[in-house]
Write an enzyme that holds these catalytic residues in place. Structure first.
Site, short mmCIF file in Angstrom:
data_model
loop_
_atom_site.label_atom_id
_atom_site.label_comp_id
_atom_site.label_asym_id
_atom_site.label_seq_id
_atom_site.Cartn_x
_atom_site.Cartn_y
_atom_site.Cartn_z
CG HIS A 79 19.35 62.14 -68.61
ND1 HIS A 79 18.35 61.44 -69.58
CD2 HIS A 79 18.26 62.39 -67.57
CE1 HIS A 79 17.42 61.59 -69.22
NE2 HIS A 79 17.30 62.67 -68.82
CB CYS A 80 20.84 62.46 -74.44
SG CYS A 80 22.49 61.84 -74.96
CB THR A 81 18.28 58.94 -75.91
OG1 THR A 81 17.59 59.86 -76.11
CG2 THR A 81 16.80 57.23 -76.13
CB SER A 82 22.52 56.44 -75.40
OG SER A 82 21.17 55.94 -76.53
CB THR A 87 24.94 63.03 -71.63
OG1 THR A 87 23.08 62.96 -71.46
CG2 THR A 87 25.48 62.71 -70.56
#
Length: 188
Positions: A79-82, A87
């Protein structure tokens, strides 16, 4: 990683191996000071998706993500931040390796808008209160996804490498063995 607008640091169960593979991206605070209209926010994400193809540092990050998934056993979570841009790009690559049809990949990508709707509404309310309603309006397109974002990256792949397979091998430098490992994990 610990952006309070997005929910803070990860909460991991015991025994999980955590790997941080930074693929640089502006955070909301940086965007709030640079994005002056919704159109600029959309263009930022179009350009970002193109940079997943053109930027060698970002390509190296995606290579590491895919290589680590291929080399690791068991369940993997990325995953990434959001959970929508880096992602979404990674998911598109994995789905492409698995032979998922392009329309299904796009449909899955666009589901981010559904799953992030409640979170994004809270974030926009925080931004509106902390900064201004106009800043929230300007940033709103950056909190979601649009087909044009992913399409821009795919068009850049077509221009630079011809196909996703060309991007994987020439752009990212993945070996056929690594791609085969990924495919086996995804299809089996």
């Amino acid at each position: 990683i610990s952006n309070p607008f997005i929910g803070g640091a990860d909460k991991l169960p015991d025994g999980v191996t955590y790997t941080n593979i930074p693929i640089e991206f502006k955070d909301l605070t940086q965007l709030a000071t640079t994005i002056k209209s919704p159109e600029e926010a959309k263009q930022f994400l179009v350009d970002t998706n193109r940079s997943f193809v053109t930027d060698p540092v970002r390509r190296a990050g995606f290579k590491q993500v895919l290589s680590d998934i291929a080399a690791s056993d068991g369940v993997q979570l990325f995953h990434c931040t959001s959970g929508k841009d880096r992602t979404g790009w990674t998911a598109m690559l994995l789905q492409s390796i698995a032979g998922v049809p392009a329309q299904t990949i796009m449909d899955d990508y666009l589901l981010s808008n559904t799953y992030l709707q409640a979170t994004n509404e809270k974030i926009l309310a925080q931004i509106s209160q902390a900064l201004s309603p106009q800043v929230a309006t300007n940033l709103e397109p950056a909190l979601g996804v649009d087909a044009s974002y992913l399409e821009a990256g795919l068009a850049q792949i077509a221009s630079d490498y011809g196909t996703v397979d060309g991007y994987l091998t020439e752009g990212l430098g993945l070996t056929p063995d690594t791609i085969a490992l990924l495919k086996a994990k995804l299809v089996d």
